[in-house]
Design a protein around this motif. Sequence first.
Motif, PDB file in Angstrom:
ATOM      1  N   SER A 100      12.291 -19.428  11.304  1.00 16.62           N
ATOM      2  CA  SER A 100      13.312 -19.067  10.317  1.00 16.62           C
ATOM      3  C   SER A 100      13.914 -17.717  10.673  1.00 16.62           C
ATOM      4  O   SER A 100      13.273 -16.893  11.322  1.00 16.62           O
ATOM      5  N   PRO A 101      15.162 -17.473  10.252  1.00 13.79           N
ATOM      6  CA  PRO A 101      15.761 -16.156  10.494  1.00 13.79           C
ATOM      7  C   PRO A 101      14.895 -15.048   9.901  1.00 13.79           C
ATOM      8  O   PRO A 101      14.172 -15.265   8.928  1.00 13.79           O
ATOM      9  N   ALA A 102      14.965 -13.864  10.494  1.00 14.35           N
ATOM     10  CA  ALA A 102      14.200 -12.709   9.996  1.00 14.35           C
ATOM     11  C   ALA A 102      14.560 -12.458   8.532  1.00 14.35           C
ATOM     12  O   ALA A 102      15.670 -12.740   8.095  1.00 14.35           O
ATOM     13  N   ASN A 103      13.627 -11.936   7.788  1.00 11.29           N
ATOM     14  CA  ASN A 103      13.794 -11.587   6.376  1.00 11.29           C
ATOM     15  C   ASN A 103      13.978 -12.796   5.460  1.00 11.29           C
ATOM     16  O   ASN A 103      14.492 -12.666   4.356  1.00 11.29           O
ATOM     17  N   VAL A 104      13.589 -13.985   5.913  1.00 10.65           N
ATOM     18  CA  VAL A 104      13.568 -15.160   5.036  1.00 10.65           C
ATOM     19  C   VAL A 104      12.125 -15.324   4.573  1.00 10.65           C
ATOM     20  O   VAL A 104      11.225 -15.510   5.387  1.00 10.65           O
ATOM     21  N   ASP A 105      11.904 -15.195   3.261  1.00 13.65           N
ATOM     22  CA  ASP A 105      10.540 -15.260   2.744  1.00 13.65           C
ATOM     23  C   ASP A 105       9.995 -16.676   2.778  1.00 13.65           C
ATOM     24  O   ASP A 105       8.998 -16.958   3.404  1.00 13.65           O
ATOM     25  N   GLY A 106      10.656 -17.565   2.078  1.00 13.78           N
ATOM     26  CA  GLY A 106      10.198 -18.946   2.055  1.00 13.78           C
ATOM     27  C   GLY A 106      11.311 -19.810   2.598  1.00 13.78           C
ATOM     28  O   GLY A 106      12.464 -19.451   2.543  1.00 13.78           O
ATOM     29  N   ASP A 107      10.951 -20.939   3.146  1.00 19.03           N
ATOM     30  CA  ASP A 107      11.989 -21.822   3.663  1.00 19.03           C
ATOM     31  C   ASP A 107      11.711 -23.221   3.141  1.00 19.03           C
ATOM     32  O   ASP A 107      10.636 -23.514   2.634  1.00 19.03           O
ATOM     33  N   ASP A 108      12.682 -24.084   3.300  1.00 15.81           N
ATOM     34  CA  ASP A 108      12.604 -25.415   2.693  1.00 15.81           C
ATOM     35  C   ASP A 108      12.064 -26.445   3.687  1.00 15.81           C
ATOM     36  O   ASP A 108      12.617 -27.520   3.821  1.00 15.81           O
ATOM     37  N   TRP A 109      11.019 -26.109   4.410  1.00 15.04           N
ATOM     38  CA  TRP A 109      10.441 -27.045   5.361  1.00 15.04           C
ATOM     39  C   TRP A 109       9.884 -28.252   4.632  1.00 15.04           C
ATOM     40  O   TRP A 109       9.152 -28.116   3.664  1.00 15.04           O
ATOM     41  N   GLN A 110      10.233 -29.436   5.110  1.00 18.07           N
ATOM     42  CA  GLN A 110       9.753 -30.672   4.491  1.00 18.07           C
ATOM     43  C   GLN A 110       8.699 -31.289   5.413  1.00 18.07           C
ATOM     44  O   GLN A 110       9.016 -31.953   6.396  1.00 18.07           O
ATOM     45  N   ILE A 111       7.440 -31.038   5.063  1.00 16.84           N
ATOM     46  CA  ILE A 111       6.326 -31.518   5.883  1.00 16.84           C
ATOM     47  C   ILE A 111       6.108 -32.997   5.560  1.00 16.84           C
ATOM     48  O   ILE A 111       5.979 -33.382   4.406  1.00 16.84           O
ATOM     49  N   GLY A 112       6.086 -33.793   6.598  1.00 15.09           N
ATOM     50  CA  GLY A 112       5.954 -35.241   6.432  1.00 15.09           C
ATOM     51  C   GLY A 112       4.575 -35.746   6.800  1.00 15.09           C
ATOM     52  O   GLY A 112       3.558 -35.143   6.446  1.00 15.09           O
TER      53      GLY A 112
END
Length: 197
Positions: A100-112
Amino acid sequence: MSHSQAIPLYPLSGYTFGSKDAQPEEDPSVAARLQRLQSEFETQGMRQTVEAVLVVHEHKHPHVLMLQIANTFFKLPGDALKPGEDPIEGLKQRLTQKLSPANVDGDDWQIGELLTVWWRPNFETFMYPYVPAHITQPKEMKRVYLVHLPEKKLLSVPKNMKLLAVPLFELYDNAARYGPQLSALPHLLSRCNFDYK
């Protein structure tokens, strides 16, 4: 995993690749990594690792996104979990940290789906897709998950690494270059019903 459930795959051209500060590897060599594994095993027990398989397509052929380090070493994004850490949440954090880009705390990763589990029976490089019968205490368990990517996403890669889209035909039966775990990915992904967008 049901073969009938279609998993959307989006073209590589829909993804934007940026860079961010280098993230040096914790261990300078394979020997150092195995030495750290051994010392941690004495205090924390079996290491648990999570890795992500990110699949895109080019000309309607699946490609796996892999990190390349020092022009020779290939690996899936992921890393070891902290003791007691949830595998899914841990993988989301590792993906955010690596891609993820720097300074992104959480991201919307969809773990399958969980694609496979690999086991390290001893403090050696070999891992197996099963626990050998004579092993009572494996040293590491690695879970490999399929991660569902959105149609478009910005992926930021540490400057000391490259993110490559490796076609399945390049991985297939190519343990000499990619090792047994990565060359097994075409077999594991053959269960998936991909819907090329």
